[in-house]
Design a protein around this motif. Structure first.
Motif, PDB file in Angstrom:
ATOM      1  N   MET A   1       0.845  -1.191   0.000  1.00  0.00           N
ATOM      2  CA  MET A   1       0.000   0.000   0.000  1.00  0.00           C
ATOM      3  C   MET A   1       0.886   1.248   0.000  1.00  0.00           C
ATOM      4  O   MET A   1       1.816   1.354   0.769  1.00  0.00           O
ATOM      5  CB  MET A   1      -0.904   0.001   1.243  1.00  0.00           C
ATOM      6  N   THR A   2       0.576   2.199  -0.881  1.00  0.00           N
ATOM      7  CA  THR A   2       1.377   3.412  -0.973  1.00  0.00           C
ATOM      8  C   THR A   2       0.984   4.407   0.128  1.00  0.00           C
ATOM      9  O   THR A   2      -0.047   4.256   0.793  1.00  0.00           O
ATOM     10  CB  THR A   2       1.178   4.098  -2.332  1.00  0.00           C
ATOM     11  N   ARG A   3       1.817   5.443   0.282  1.00  0.00           N
ATOM     12  CA  ARG A   3       1.528   6.474   1.268  1.00  0.00           C
ATOM     13  C   ARG A   3       0.179   7.133   0.973  1.00  0.00           C
ATOM     14  O   ARG A   3      -0.613   7.415   1.887  1.00  0.00           O
ATOM     15  CB  ARG A   3       2.632   7.527   1.257  1.00  0.00           C
ATOM     16  N   GLU A   4      -0.089   7.392  -0.313  1.00  0.00           N
ATOM     17  CA  GLU A   4      -1.332   8.039  -0.692  1.00  0.00           C
ATOM     18  C   GLU A   4      -2.532   7.152  -0.355  1.00  0.00           C
ATOM     19  O   GLU A   4      -3.576   7.647   0.098  1.00  0.00           O
ATOM     20  CB  GLU A   4      -1.320   8.359  -2.195  1.00  0.00           C
ATOM     21  N   GLN A   5      -2.396   5.841  -0.569  1.00  0.00           N
ATOM     22  CA  GLN A   5      -3.484   4.914  -0.245  1.00  0.00           C
ATOM     23  C   GLN A   5      -3.711   4.850   1.269  1.00  0.00           C
ATOM     24  O   GLN A   5      -4.853   4.792   1.733  1.00  0.00           O
ATOM     25  CB  GLN A   5      -3.165   3.527  -0.800  1.00  0.00           C
ATOM     26  N   LEU A   7      -3.042   7.255   3.406  1.00  0.00           N
ATOM     27  CA  LEU A   7      -3.634   8.530   3.814  1.00  0.00           C
ATOM     28  C   LEU A   7      -5.119   8.572   3.461  1.00  0.00           C
ATOM     29  O   LEU A   7      -5.938   9.059   4.257  1.00  0.00           O
ATOM     30  CB  LEU A   7      -2.891   9.681   3.139  1.00  0.00           C
ATOM     31  N   LEU A   8      -5.476   8.048   2.295  1.00  0.00           N
ATOM     32  CA  LEU A   8      -6.884   7.999   1.902  1.00  0.00           C
ATOM     33  C   LEU A   8      -7.677   7.123   2.866  1.00  0.00           C
ATOM     34  O   LEU A   8      -8.798   7.472   3.273  1.00  0.00           O
ATOM     35  CB  LEU A   8      -7.012   7.464   0.469  1.00  0.00           C
ATOM     36  N   GLU A   9      -7.090   5.998   3.253  1.00  0.00           N
ATOM     37  CA  GLU A   9      -7.734   5.100   4.217  1.00  0.00           C
ATOM     38  C   GLU A   9      -7.929   5.803   5.558  1.00  0.00           C
ATOM     39  O   GLU A   9      -8.977   5.661   6.203  1.00  0.00           O
ATOM     40  CB  GLU A   9      -6.877   3.840   4.381  1.00  0.00           C
ATOM     41  N   LEU A  10      -6.932   6.562   5.988  1.00  0.00           N
ATOM     42  CA  LEU A  10      -7.028   7.298   7.252  1.00  0.00           C
ATOM     43  C   LEU A  10      -8.092   8.388   7.183  1.00  0.00           C
ATOM     44  O   LEU A  10      -8.807   8.638   8.167  1.00  0.00           O
ATOM     45  CB  LEU A  10      -5.680   7.913   7.608  1.00  0.00           C
ATOM     46  N   GLN A  11      -8.215   9.042   6.044  1.00  0.00           N
ATOM     47  CA  GLN A  11      -9.242  10.073   5.892  1.00  0.00           C
ATOM     48  C   GLN A  11     -10.636   9.468   6.027  1.00  0.00           C
ATOM     49  O   GLN A  11     -11.544  10.085   6.596  1.00  0.00           O
ATOM     50  CB  GLN A  11      -9.075  10.775   4.543  1.00  0.00           C
ATOM     51  N   GLN A  12     -10.796   8.253   5.524  1.00  0.00           N
ATOM     52  CA  GLN A  12     -12.079   7.557   5.677  1.00  0.00           C
ATOM     53  C   GLN A  12     -12.323   7.193   7.140  1.00  0.00           C
ATOM     54  O   GLN A  12     -13.452   7.275   7.632  1.00  0.00           O
ATOM     55  CB  GLN A  12     -12.093   6.301   4.802  1.00  0.00           C
ATOM     56  N   VAL A  13     -11.247   6.818   7.855  1.00  0.00           N
ATOM     57  CA  VAL A  13     -11.356   6.522   9.287  1.00  0.00           C
ATOM     58  C   VAL A  13     -11.805   7.770  10.043  1.00  0.00           C
ATOM     59  O   VAL A  13     -12.679   7.711  10.916  1.00  0.00           O
ATOM     60  CB  VAL A  13     -10.008   6.016   9.846  1.00  0.00           C
TER      61      VAL A  13
END
Length: 329
Positions: A1-5, A7-13
């Motif tokens: 998983m990339t940094r961008e992926q 970060l996107l996952e964390l934004q959803q959290v």
């Protein structure tokens, strides 16, 4: 998983966290309003007052100065009444304050002071997940934990330099690399020396520090690199090595300890190093081998890449194995 992926996952959290905290707040309002007479009406009036003032300010383009100036005192009085009703009903006076997991960013993940920046809570969680993705979660091999007292103070050779002095110098070199990434003094680092001198420790310290700074390190052992290379060779595919080929920062530990498969190890390692150098991507390698041993094992083509001082900085560890002293300490 990339940094961008990640970060996107964390934004959803964080979005789910906001929704859950709003649900808790609304549940508290409903519960307290049902039990305390008049509280619900006060809450409704306060909300209407705020929205009305905002609406009037927009429509009148800030001309309604009196209403805007009186709002703070009206709100303070209404808040006082709400607190009194809560206390009289047996609730804490802050029971109906907005619910936030992080009061600093209000669960948005970013703060504005005055420019937009990542909140400490989001930054820490991002770092934790970056390290987890690199396989270094919970690892304590960091610059902060580096203990130079484990190294001998006996002079080494004619230079008179002690192992401890050299260890401190190397630590500073590695720390500078991590602190300045991606604008490092040298594109790549080659950590060389016998076993037990701290090469792996500092390699992992670089990974930790760069993750703390929000970058994504990719850490692999030489043995795991061979496994990926062998898989790619057997499948006639570049996919297994693609994450290592594309990583902004690749750290390869213990090069030279993996089994040697001439058509796989040498060819794929050369392609990996050559391609990363052409792309200007950063690589850090630790090895127990000398330069002549690297040349003998991996051929002149690979050794010449590692000897290119325009791209590589060689860092030589000296002295005796510190692991016995580490065990005693």
């Amino acid at each position: 998983m990339t940094r961008e992926q990640i970060l996107l996952e964390l934004q959803q959290v964080y979005q789910k966290r906001q929704e859950e905290n709003l649900r808790i707040y609304e549940m508290r309002v409903a519960e307290a309003s049902e039990k305390i007479p008049g509280l619900g009406q006060l809450m409704t009036r306060r909300h209407a007052m705020v929205m009305g003032t905002i609406r009037a300010g927009i429509l009148n383009a800030g001309r309604n100065h009196e209403a805007q100036q009186s709002l703070p005192s009206l709100m303070a009085d209404m808040n006082r009444q709400i607190k009194e009703k809560l206390v009289s009903g047996g609730y804490p006076e802050d029971y109906l304050q907005p619910v936030y997991t992080c009061p600093l960013c209000k669960d948005e993940g970013y703060v504005f002071d005055p420019s937009r920046r990542m909140c400490t809570c989001l930054n820490q969680e991002l770092n934790r997940r970056l390290l987890e993705e690199a396989g270094l979660s919970g690892d304590q091999q960091t610059f902060e934990n580096f203990n130079s007292e484990l190294f001998s103070e006996e002079p080494e050779g004619a230079s008179g330099v002690t192992q401890r002095q050299m260890a401190d110098l190397i630590r500073k070199t590695c720390e500078t690399f991590a602190d300045t990434f991606p604008d490092t003094p040298h594109l790549n680092l080659l950590l060389m020396g016998h076993s037990g001198l701290g090469k792996t420790y500092l390699l992992r310290s670089i990974a930790h520090r760069t993750a703390q700074r929000g970058f994504q390190p990719t850490y692999t052992s030489a043995y795991h690199l061979l496994e990926l290379a062998r898989k790619g060779y057997m499948e006639n595919s570049s996919a297994p090595l693609a994450p290592l080929m594309e990583a902004p920062l690749l750290l390869i530990d213990d090069l030279g300890t993996e089994p040697l498969m001439q058509n796989i190890t040498v060819t794929q390692l050369f392609n990996l190093l050559n391609e990363r150098q052409l792309r200007g991507l950063h690589t850090v390698i630790s090895t127990n081998l000398t330069m002549s041993e690297l040349k003998e094992r991996y051929t002149e083509r690979i050794a010449s890449r590692l000897m290119d001082t325009s791209c590589w900085r060689r860092v030589s560890f000296i002295g005796s194995d510190i692991r016995p002293r580490l065990k005693r300490s």
